[in-house]
Write an enzyme that holds these catalytic residues in place. Structure first.
Site, short mmCIF file in Angstrom:
data_model
loop_
_atom_site.label_atom_id
_atom_site.label_comp_id
_atom_site.label_asym_id
_atom_site.label_seq_id
_atom_site.Cartn_x
_atom_site.Cartn_y
_atom_site.Cartn_z
N VAL A 24 18.80 -61.46 -1.02
CA VAL A 24 17.61 -62.11 -1.59
C VAL A 24 17.88 -63.58 -1.87
O VAL A 24 17.07 -64.46 -1.52
CB VAL A 24 17.17 -61.37 -2.88
N ARG A 55 30.25 -64.85 -6.15
CA ARG A 55 31.61 -64.35 -6.38
C ARG A 55 32.61 -65.01 -5.45
O ARG A 55 33.72 -65.34 -5.82
CB ARG A 55 31.64 -62.84 -6.11
N GLY A 142 9.21 -54.97 -4.16
CA GLY A 142 9.51 -56.18 -3.37
C GLY A 142 8.39 -57.19 -3.32
O GLY A 142 8.02 -57.79 -4.34
N GLY A 195 20.31 -49.06 9.34
CA GLY A 195 20.33 -50.04 8.25
C GLY A 195 19.26 -49.83 7.20
O GLY A 195 19.06 -50.69 6.34
N ASP A 209 16.83 -45.45 -8.27
CA ASP A 209 16.10 -46.70 -8.01
C ASP A 209 14.61 -46.51 -8.35
O ASP A 209 14.02 -47.33 -9.06
CB ASP A 209 16.28 -47.07 -6.53
N LYS A 213 12.16 -48.21 -11.46
CA LYS A 213 10.87 -48.85 -11.18
C LYS A 213 9.75 -48.14 -11.94
O LYS A 213 8.84 -48.79 -12.46
CB LYS A 213 10.61 -48.85 -9.67
N GLY A 315 13.86 -56.13 1.31
CA GLY A 315 14.20 -57.10 2.35
C GLY A 315 14.32 -58.49 1.75
O GLY A 315 13.65 -58.80 0.76
N1 LIG Z 1 17.81 -56.54 -1.14
C1 LIG Z 1 16.57 -56.19 -1.38
O1 LIG Z 1 15.80 -55.86 -0.46
C2 LIG Z 1 16.04 -56.19 -2.79
C3 LIG Z 1 14.70 -55.83 -3.03
C4 LIG Z 1 14.20 -55.86 -4.32
C5 LIG Z 1 15.04 -56.19 -5.37
N2 LIG Z 1 16.35 -56.49 -5.11
C6 LIG Z 1 17.20 -56.82 -6.25
O2 LIG Z 1 17.67 -58.15 -6.07
C7 LIG Z 1 18.98 -58.26 -6.63
C8 LIG Z 1 19.91 -58.83 -5.57
O3 LIG Z 1 19.95 -57.95 -4.47
P1 LIG Z 1 20.65 -58.38 -3.09
O4 LIG Z 1 20.31 -57.32 -2.12
O5 LIG Z 1 20.35 -59.80 -2.76
O6 LIG Z 1 22.20 -58.25 -3.50
P2 LIG Z 1 23.47 -58.73 -2.66
O7 LIG Z 1 23.12 -59.01 -1.26
O8 LIG Z 1 24.55 -57.76 -2.94
O9 LIG Z 1 23.85 -60.13 -3.36
C9 LIG Z 1 24.40 -60.21 -4.63
C10 LIG Z 1 24.86 -61.63 -4.88
O10 LIG Z 1 25.37 -61.72 -6.21
C11 LIG Z 1 26.63 -62.37 -6.18
N3 LIG Z 1 27.44 -61.88 -7.30
C12 LIG Z 1 27.84 -60.61 -7.53
N4 LIG Z 1 28.51 -60.55 -8.70
C13 LIG Z 1 28.52 -61.80 -9.20
C14 LIG Z 1 29.03 -62.38 -10.38
N5 LIG Z 1 29.71 -61.64 -11.28
N6 LIG Z 1 28.86 -63.72 -10.58
C15 LIG Z 1 28.21 -64.45 -9.68
N7 LIG Z 1 27.66 -63.97 -8.53
C16 LIG Z 1 27.82 -62.64 -8.31
C17 LIG Z 1 27.24 -62.05 -4.84
O11 LIG Z 1 28.18 -63.05 -4.52
P3 LIG Z 1 28.98 -63.05 -3.10
O12 LIG Z 1 27.91 -63.26 -2.06
O13 LIG Z 1 29.89 -64.22 -3.19
O14 LIG Z 1 29.63 -61.72 -3.03
C18 LIG Z 1 25.99 -62.10 -3.95
O15 LIG Z 1 25.73 -63.41 -3.53
C19 LIG Z 1 19.34 -56.87 -7.17
O16 LIG Z 1 18.98 -56.78 -8.52
C20 LIG Z 1 18.44 -55.96 -6.35
O17 LIG Z 1 18.15 -54.73 -7.01
C21 LIG Z 1 16.86 -56.51 -3.87
#
Ligand SMILES: NC(=O)c1ccc[n+]([C@@H]2O[C@H](COP(=O)([O-])OP(=O)(O)OC[C@H]3O[C@@H](n4cnc5c(N)ncnc54)[C@H](OP(=O)(O)O)[C@@H]3O)[C@@H](O)[C@H]2O)c1
Length: 443
Positions: A24, A55, A142, A195, A209, A213, A315
């Site tokens: 995201v 991270r 989303g 995926g 999840d 919600k 997404g």
């Molecule tokens: N993906 C979706 O479709 C979606 C949809 C709706 C809501 N969400 C929500 O959006 C949020 C993010 O999801 P995502 O899919 O984007 O997750 P993700 O791809 O796993 O990304 C997480 C990010 O957080 C960083 N991170 C993790 N721990 C950290 C820390 N302690 N300090 C600083 N940065 C840290 C990671 O760094 P690195 O990259 O360096 O590892 C990464 O950039 C979640 O709450 C999820 O539930 C996601």
């Protein structure tokens, strides 16, 4: 890459700390950059990234190195940061970071359903204490504008029910089972390969999840704090090909539903019922046509009637769209020296336990093909005060067994459970082939 909006009015830029730059966050950075001028025009001030906490900075070569930091705490507490956008996920360290940000008067935009469903009250209190904004449209469904309509557009109405498909992974799996006749394990494997399912699919397939919600939706719809622990949760791992076939034979589909209801007891006292479980819904119901990884939420309100919200529930780009919408809202509030809606939990309705929640069951039995079976089965239903809406009994050629399908009227869930347990123990019942709740039709 950074936001480079022109600033003809000379307005003070809104400085944003972005926490997380994964699926995201990467899209948030892209949209902030690509739409910088439009966003500035819409807000009345440019938006600038103050920093991005991650991270592993080495992984993020597309982002200007000077923006990256591994010290999220220091970034959030920087005096020049106005707004914190959180797309890390999980509870800690995010909870502490966001409470600190809100307590310091910094508005927060987050996509974190788990945190809101667990610690939403604490975040709202911190926001109220300092007058900061807390927006979280992306946390549920989303890209679909849903929380803002519930929180704002329907604020003058009385919402009675919110029922939806809020998890794309499980909807993909159930849709595949329906389309191909495959079993759960096979459909999950296919979803993982393509995926649509995470390497560890537990949060999705076990309903965690969707339950988070549901808690958020119920809290907003019924002006009551509901946490994930208040939500009755069942996942889809026990849904079988037989369940799907039973649904098909009755012109129904099986969906994992998040159901939030305003309920009234015999004394006229209101409560809320919040549950996540698989259910059969008629093919004619608007949610039955929602296939693949899409999400849809059906809302019923006294004056508005029935509303349906549909679209991409996950997404990177779709979720970033919702995050950016919230960012524009909090930035506008800041420019106008105002504030968005605060938490509305004044109703403080009790949460009705699942056992007391009225549901209807579809029960498919394999029974001995002999006289009196239906009478024995019906007696158990009567004993538990469960009334039967429809029965279908079919003998099988050259076999000593028959299929008996019972659909009940609505009854307390605990009574239905006990009925099924007792029926399963009858000597004339060879097997309980399928038990599933029925939703989406008048009971
Ligand atoms: N993906 C979706 O479709 C979606 C949809 C709706 C809501 N969400 C929500 O959006 C949020 C993010 O999801 P995502 O899919 O984007 O997750 P993700 O791809 O796993 O990304 C997480 C990010 O957080 C960083 N991170 C993790 N721990 C950290 C820390 N302690 N300090 C600083 N940065 C840290 C990671 O760094 P690195 O990259 O360096 O590892 C990464 O950039 C979640 O709450 C999820 O539930 C996601």
């Amino acid at each position: 890459m950074t936001s480079t909006a022109s600033n003809p009015t000379g307005a003070t830029p809104i400085k944003v700390a972005l926490l997380g730059c994964g699926t995201v966050g990467t899209e948030v950075v892209r949209l902030l950059h690509e739409q910088a001028d439009d966003l500035a025009a819409r807000i009345g001030a440019p938006v600038e990234l103050a920093g991005i906490a991650v991270r592993r900075p080495n992984k993020h070569r597309d982002v200007p190195a000077e923006l990256l930091t591994t010290d999220a705490t220091a970034l959030v507490s920087r005096p020049d940061v106005d707004v914190v956008v959180e797309v890390i996920g999980g509870i800690e360290p995010v909870r502490t970071l966001l409470v600190d940000a809100l307590s310091a008067g910094k508005s927060v935009v987050t996509a974190n359903k788990a945190l809101l469903a667990e610690n939403g009250g604490e975040l709202f209190t911190a926001a109220d204490d300092s007058g900061a904004d807390l927006y979280f449209e992306a946390a549920v469904a989303g890209a679909i504008p849903l929380l803002r309509p519930l929180r704002e557009s329907l604020a003058g109405d009385r919402i009675t029910r919110v029922m939806g498909i809020v998890n794309g992974t499980t909807n993909y799996i159930l849709s595949a089972m329906e389309a191909t006749g495959s079993g759960y394990a096979e459909a999950l494997e296919e979803a993982s390969r393509l995926g649509y399912a995470e390497a560890d699919p537990t949060a999705d397939v076990d309903g965690f999840d969707a339950a988070a919600k549901a808690a958020i939706l119920a809290s907003i719809a019924f002006h009551t704090r509901v946490t994930a622990a208040d939500v009755h949760r069942e996942g889809i791992s026990s849904v079988t090909a037989a369940d799907i076939a039973a649904a098909r034979s009755l012109d129904r589909s099986v969906k994992l539903l998040a159901i939030c209801e305003r309920v009234t007891d015999a004394e006229g006292d209101e409560a809320v019922s919040v549950r996540v479980h698989p259910a059969m819904i008629p093919k004619s119901h608007p949610l039955a046509g929602v296939g693949g990884a899409f999400n849809a939420v059906f809302v019923e309100a006294d004056a508005a009637g029935q509303l349906m919200f549909y679209g991409q529930g996950a997404g990177g780009a779709p979720t970033a769209s919702a995050v950016l919408g919230d960012l524009v809202a909090v930035a506008r509030n800041r420019v106008a020296s105002g504030r968005g809606p605060r938490e509305s939990a004044y109703a403080e309705l009790p949460v009705r336990p699942m056992g007391q929640t009225r549901t209807a069951y579809h029960i498919s039995l394999d029974v001995a093909d002999q006289p009196g079976v239906l009478t024995q089965v019906a007696a158990v239903f009567a004993e538990h005060g469960v009334s039967i809406a429809a029965v279908r009994q079919e003998g099988r050629d050259h076999e000593p067994s028959a299929s008996l399908v019972v659909v009940t009227h609505a009854a307390p869930d605990a009574a239905l459970r006990s009925t099924v347990d007792k029926v399963a123990g009858l000597p004339v019942v060879r097997e309980v082939v399928s038990v599933m709740r029925v939703e989406g039709e008048e009971q």
